[in-house]
Design a protein around this motif. Structure first.
Motif, short mmCIF file in Angstrom:
data_model
loop_
_atom_site.label_atom_id
_atom_site.label_comp_id
_atom_site.label_asym_id
_atom_site.label_seq_id
_atom_site.Cartn_x
_atom_site.Cartn_y
_atom_site.Cartn_z
N GLU A 80 0.66 -1.17 0.04
CA GLU A 80 -0.01 0.07 0.08
C GLU A 80 0.69 1.25 0.07
O GLU A 80 0.68 2.28 -0.68
N CYS B 88 1.02 3.95 -3.15
CA CYS B 88 0.79 5.46 -2.93
C CYS B 88 1.85 6.39 -3.38
O CYS B 88 1.59 7.56 -3.84
N ALA C 40 2.22 6.57 -6.88
CA ALA C 40 0.97 7.50 -7.70
C ALA C 40 1.57 8.87 -7.51
O ALA C 40 1.42 9.69 -8.24
N ARG C 41 2.23 9.30 -6.34
CA ARG C 41 2.45 10.67 -5.96
C ARG C 41 3.62 11.40 -6.97
O ARG C 41 3.55 12.49 -7.41
N LEU D 131 -5.90 -0.67 -5.76
CA LEU D 131 -5.65 0.64 -5.44
C LEU D 131 -4.90 1.46 -6.41
O LEU D 131 -5.29 2.55 -6.60
N ALA D 132 -4.00 0.70 -7.21
CA ALA D 132 -3.33 1.43 -8.09
C ALA D 132 -4.19 2.13 -9.19
O ALA D 132 -4.15 3.36 -9.53
N ASN E 14 -7.56 2.85 -8.64
CA ASN E 14 -8.13 4.10 -8.14
C ASN E 14 -7.29 5.34 -8.11
O ASN E 14 -7.67 6.42 -7.79
N LEU E 15 -5.82 5.08 -7.94
CA LEU E 15 -4.94 6.20 -7.82
C LEU E 15 -4.40 6.89 -9.50
O LEU E 15 -3.56 7.62 -9.32
#
Length: 364
Positions: free
Chosen positions: A66, A70, A73-74, A100-101, A103-104
């Motif tokens: 996770e 994140c 993505a940043r 998750l990826a 969604n980002l």
């Protein structure tokens, strides 16, 4: 579905903003990162190039996965390839990480052997991935067991069939490929595996040579393998199904060794001062199951090329570190002494960096 040979030149020029930053000495974060959610594998392939590297059977925990997704993505990473190491689906959190990826804003792809691609997770993979490539490597259970060390041939076939069925029902245009690592023990089934791929309803079959240095066997490739590629292309390829190979086939066997393909220019003239330089590592690298960031995806098994650990640092800190700068300088002096699966992309970047001014580049 229309599917052309993967065009590295068009792909890298799509990211012209990063190319511009690179050649203006600015920090460029990768476009693509290969992430190893697991070093454990449920096969024992005779050609595995990561066998020693994955001896610890490390599986990435969710908290680290996770954090990594994140962080990537940043900094604007565009694509994650879930691979290995081992088999990515050995890690039960892989599909959760894909979601998750997505969604980002990061696109997902996956290399898998297909054994654990069970009906329960197929809808999530189809929803979250842009493409998936399944390594089969045989057309019969006997050859499969000899090459992969398991009896899972029919299980993989059924999983692929279900994947194609669910894709059709979903209406989502995820690309599905079937691949074969072409080896002296399985090459004779290349045409038959391509035939199976077409019958299953996937989009392409990819045959690729071993990716270790020193594994070249030109007489065998030209005399035995290429005729099977040619037969598959002539008899099976159409507007919905393609016969492909990797672009590193050109590095191993030259234009003759990939003669059944079109649209790839292997004859890029590179100035002498660019010979040892590597630019492609700015655009694609890998993250290991324990959180280590590798300088280059092809060097993930060599400790001297590990830059730092995302358990303790951010990708920003690792990417701007002195260690990374020192490795860049060392490679420019000595080269990296490994087989580069991204060699063609690197050649394109070298060509962009130092065009041949004798050919009047200002007259298009």
């Amino acid at each position: 579905m229309s599917l052309e040979q993967f065009d590295s030149q068009q792909k890298i020029l799509w990211h012209y903003d990063r190319v511009y930053k690179l050649f203006n000495n600015e920090i460029v974060y990768p476009v693509t990162i290969e992430i190893d959610p697991s070093n454990a594998c449920n096969e024992d392939c005779i050609w595995c190039c990561w066998k020693k590297y994955r001896e610890n059977n490390k599986v990435m925990d969710w908290s680290l996965m996770e954090k990594i997704v994140c962080n990537l993505a940043r900094v604007g990473v565009k694509g994650l390839i879930w691979t290995g190491g081992g088999e990515p689906l050995v890690n039960q959190n892989t599909t959760k990480g894909m979601r998750l990826a997505k969604n980002l804003g990061i696109e997902n792809g996956m290399f898998t052997n297909g054994i654990l691609m069970v009906p329960e997770i197929i809808p999530t993979i189809i929803e979250c991935c842009e493409w998936i490539r399944i390594s089969l490597g045989a057309a019969t259970p006997e050859t499969f067991k000899k090459c992969h060390g398991t009896d899972d041939f029919q299980k993989i076939i059924e999983n692929i069939r279900e994947f194609v069925r669910v894709r059709k029902e979903s209406g989502r245009n995820i690309t599905i490929g079937l691949s074969m690592m072409v080896h002296p023990d399985n090459y004779h089934e290349l045409y038959e595996e391509a035939k199976i791929a077409k019958e299953l309803g996937v989009d392409y079959f990819q045959g690729k040579p071993l990716n270790q240095m020193g594994s070249e066997n030109e007489d065998w490739w030209y005399q035995k393998v290429i005729p099977l590629f040619n037969k598959a292309k002539e008899e099976l390829e159409d507007s919905t199904f393609k016969i492909l190979t990797t672009q590193y086939t050109l590095d191993k066997y030259g234009e003759k060794g990939a003669s059944f393909l079109s649209g790839v220019n292997p004859n890029l003239e590179i100035p002498d001062e660019e010979k040892n330089k590597c630019y492609v590592h700015h655009f694609i690298t890998s993250i290991l199951a324990n959180g280590e960031v590798s300088f280059c995806k092809n060097l993930r098994d060599r400790k001297e090329f590990l830059l730092g650990n995302l358990n303790e640092q951010t990708i920003e800190e690792i990417w701007s570190s002195e260690k990374r700068k020192n490795i860049i300088e060392k490679i420019e002096r000595e080269g990296c002494q490994t087989f580069c699966q991204s060699g063609y992309v690197n050649q394109i970047l070298k060509k962009i960096k130092s065009p041949n001014k004798k050919k009047h580049p200002n007259f298009l």
